[in-house]
Design a protein around this motif. Structure first.
Motif, short mmCIF file in Angstrom:
data_model
loop_
_atom_site.label_atom_id
_atom_site.label_comp_id
_atom_site.label_asym_id
_atom_site.label_seq_id
_atom_site.Cartn_x
_atom_site.Cartn_y
_atom_site.Cartn_z
N LEU A 51 -57.20 68.31 -95.17
CA LEU A 51 -56.04 67.70 -95.86
C LEU A 51 -56.46 67.14 -97.21
CD1 LEU A 51 -53.13 66.34 -95.67
CD2 LEU A 51 -54.32 64.43 -94.68
N SER B 104 -59.65 68.34 -89.73
CA SER B 104 -58.33 68.54 -90.32
C SER B 104 -58.05 67.51 -91.41
CB SER B 104 -57.27 68.46 -89.25
OG SER B 104 -57.58 69.31 -88.21
N ILE B 105 -58.54 66.27 -91.21
CA ILE B 105 -58.34 65.25 -92.25
C ILE B 105 -59.12 65.64 -93.51
CG2 ILE B 105 -58.74 62.84 -92.82
CD1 ILE B 105 -58.21 62.20 -89.90
N LEU C 54 -61.12 65.12 -87.35
CA LEU C 54 -61.86 64.77 -88.56
C LEU C 54 -61.90 65.96 -89.52
CD1 LEU C 54 -63.32 62.21 -89.38
CD2 LEU C 54 -65.44 63.22 -88.61
#
Lengths: 160, 104
Positions: free
Chosen positions: B21, B17-18, B15
């Motif tokens: 991003l 890393s998203i 979560l």
């Protein structure tokens, strides 16, 4: 704690979060963020922190998501993005995920099952907030007041 | 099968890393705020997971920190979105690539 529920909730949460991060339409992304936060709240319910899950639903979905939708509507002129994803950002995010996963899997003391604990009641949380955590609570109140006054001052129309 | 602490930490890392991003690769200011919110929420999941997997008896410290962190992220969202609106009035855009007046 149920393994099947964990898998269902994590797939739902991560899919909604990925949709929120990659959908080109801003309104769809905001609604997917709501779904991801709902999944996160169900994680909190699964972990036995019902009060935090409810607070997450009230504050994030009730307040923050509505605020985001209002901002999208107020800045509607370019609510679509024409350029695609920036690939260096994707690479950095993948590298961070790989590093964190490697560190978590490498640490043997983290592969434990949850112990049996007595449920944390709202009464206990309230007592802790009013005794040991009373100064942090006051500071949060001051911070919220200052943030809301600051937000009002920022968006106030300038007199000409 | 009961999920271990590692499983929760890996979901939280995904979560985070998203969110990273979204914050790094989008050009729209509101998307960046959405990414930051997601990263904060992933940190909250870590607090709750570590609290739940600690050996009893333990004080509800993780729950308290998660509550305070939710309050701080609400304040951050209010100020951040107000700044997006204020900057939009001047530049008539929310594309962060065009906020380059301070660039040397």
């Amino acid at each position: 704690m149920n393994g099947a529920a964990f898998i269902v909730i994590s797939v739902f949460t991560l899919a909604a979060a990925l949709a929120a991060a990659t959908l080109p339409n801003l309104m769809h992304a905001a609604l997917c963020l709501v779904l991801a936060l709902l999944g996160l709240a169900s994680f909190f319910f699964l972990l036995g922190a019902e009060f935090v899950g409810l607070a997450l639903v009230f504050i994030y979905i009730g307040a923050v998501a509505v605020l985001i939708v209002f901002t999208i509507l107020l800045t509607r002129r370019d609510s679509k993005e024409h350029r695609g994803l920036n690939w260096s950002g994707v690479l950095i995010a993948l590298a961070v995920f790989a590093g964190l996963t490697w560190a978590v899997l490498k640490t043997q003391s983290l592969s434990i099952v949850p112990p049996h604990i007595r449920a944390l009641t709202i009464k206990q949380i309230g007592q802790a907030l009013m005794t040991g955590y009373v100064w942090p609570l006051q500071c949060i109140g001051l911070l919220l007041t200052a943030a809301l006054i600051g937000a009002l001052v920022l968006v106030m129309e300038e007199r000409r | 099968m009961t999920p271990t602490l590692q499983a929760f930490l890996i979901v939280s890392a995904a979560l985070f890393s998203i969110g990273l991003l979204a914050a790094l690769s989008r050009r729209h200011a509101i998307f960046i705020l959405i990414g930051i919110e997601m990263m904060l929420a992933a940190a909250n999941l870590n607090f709750i997971a570590f609290w739940r997997f600690a050996q009893p008896p333990h004080p509800p410290t993780g729950v308290m920190i998660a509550i305070f962190s939710i309050a701080i992220s609400a304040a951050e969202a209010a100020v951040g979105l107000a700044m997006v609106i204020a900057v939009y009035r001047h530049y008539r855009t929310t594309n962060v690539d065009q906020y380059d007046q301070l660039k040397g």
